[in-house]
Scaffold this active site. Structure first.
Site, PDB file in Angstrom:
ATOM      1  N   ASP A   1       8.454 -42.312  -2.277  1.00 40.21           N
ATOM      2  CA  ASP A   1       7.703 -42.483  -3.523  1.00 40.21           C
ATOM      3  C   ASP A   1       8.563 -42.262  -4.762  1.00 40.21           C
ATOM      4  O   ASP A   1       8.116 -42.487  -5.885  1.00 40.21           O
ATOM      5  CB  ASP A   1       6.491 -41.546  -3.559  1.00 40.21           C
ATOM      6  CG  ASP A   1       6.879 -40.066  -3.496  1.00 40.21           C
ATOM      7  OD1 ASP A   1       8.076 -39.734  -3.611  1.00 40.21           O
ATOM      8  OD2 ASP A   1       5.965 -39.236  -3.317  1.00 40.21           O
TER       9      ASP A   1
ATOM     10  N   HIS B   1       8.812 -37.152  -5.111  1.00 37.98           N
ATOM     11  CA  HIS B   1       8.881 -35.867  -4.416  1.00 37.98           C
ATOM     12  C   HIS B   1      10.202 -35.707  -3.675  1.00 37.98           C
ATOM     13  O   HIS B   1      10.586 -36.589  -2.908  1.00 37.98           O
ATOM     14  CB  HIS B   1       7.707 -35.738  -3.445  1.00 37.98           C
ATOM     15  CG  HIS B   1       6.379 -35.749  -4.121  1.00 37.98           C
ATOM     16  ND1 HIS B   1       5.631 -36.900  -4.255  1.00 37.98           N
ATOM     17  CD2 HIS B   1       5.681 -34.751  -4.713  1.00 37.98           C
ATOM     18  CE1 HIS B   1       4.513 -36.619  -4.902  1.00 37.98           C
ATOM     19  NE2 HIS B   1       4.522 -35.325  -5.197  1.00 37.98           N
TER      20      HIS B   1
END
Length: 216
Positions: free
Chosen positions: A191, A194
């Site tokens: 993503d 993170h």
């Protein structure tokens, strides 16, 4: 003639029974200190195997250094400074920490929340923890570059201002060596938000020197 001996035997048997049921205090010393981590997904092991996040690595570091310190991770993915502020009083009462690590603010930035609100919340949480007798360490964050240099500077300065006004410890940039790496994608999950498992030791390395001073 044998009654005193019988009484002693009865007393010893009673102690053994109580101990087996947990009514006699353990001889093992309780942790001298307790660290409460209040953070967001960066501290809640989002997308990571359990036990591989930087908070779990912190507990292992403490054990390795033979420090009698318990770590309580009260982090929640998606948490904002407002959410942390609303939970802080109950967390302090429940866990009675000697140290509090505040890792919040990143979601405030991503949601475009007012900087003044973020600063007020960080200051309130720090003050609450200190009033409860805990030493506080703030983990500073930075905004993504697409928000513009002025906003990025103001956001980064927020942590320094709170730390200075409250006399709290500060880690200037929690993701140093990760978010500012020339090739940052190798440290992040798919993503791109993170940090991945490989980044967790670096995150701990950013926090540990400052926190270790607090523990001493």
């Amino acid at each position: 003639m044998h009654k005193p001996l019988l009484r002693r035997r009865h007393f010893n048997c009673t102690l053994l029974a109580l101990a087996s049921w947990g009514f006699v205090a353990s001889t093992q010393a309780a942790p001298a200190q307790r660290i409460l981590v209040v953070g967001d997904s960066l501290s809640a092991e989002y997308g990571l195997p359990r036990g591989t996040g930087w908070v779990a690595l912190l507990q292992k570091q403490l054990a390795q250094d033979k420090l009698s310190v318990e770590v309580v991770n009260a982090s929640i993915s998606g948490e904002t400074t407002s959410g942390g502020r609303s939970r802080m009083a109950a967390l302090l009462q429940k866990h009675q920490p000697s140290h509090v690590v505040i890792e919040l603010g990143g979601n405030d930035a991503l949601r475009g929340l007012p900087l003044k609100m973020t600063q007020d919340n960080l200051q309130a949480m720090t003050g609450q923890a200190q009033a409860a007798g805990a030493k506080v360490t703030l983990l500073g964050m930075q905004m993504p570059p697409n928000y513009g240099p002025d906003m990025a500077r103001q956001f980064e300065a927020t942590y320094a201002q709170v730390a200075k006004s409250q006399k709290a410890a500060l880690v200037p940039f929690f993701l140093k060596g990760i978010g500012d790496d020339p090739e940052p994608l190798k440290w992040f999950q798919a993503d791109r938000i993170h940090p991945n498992e490989a980044a967790q030791p670096r995150m701990l390395a950013n926090v540990w020197p400052t926190l270790k001073k607090q523990l001493k």
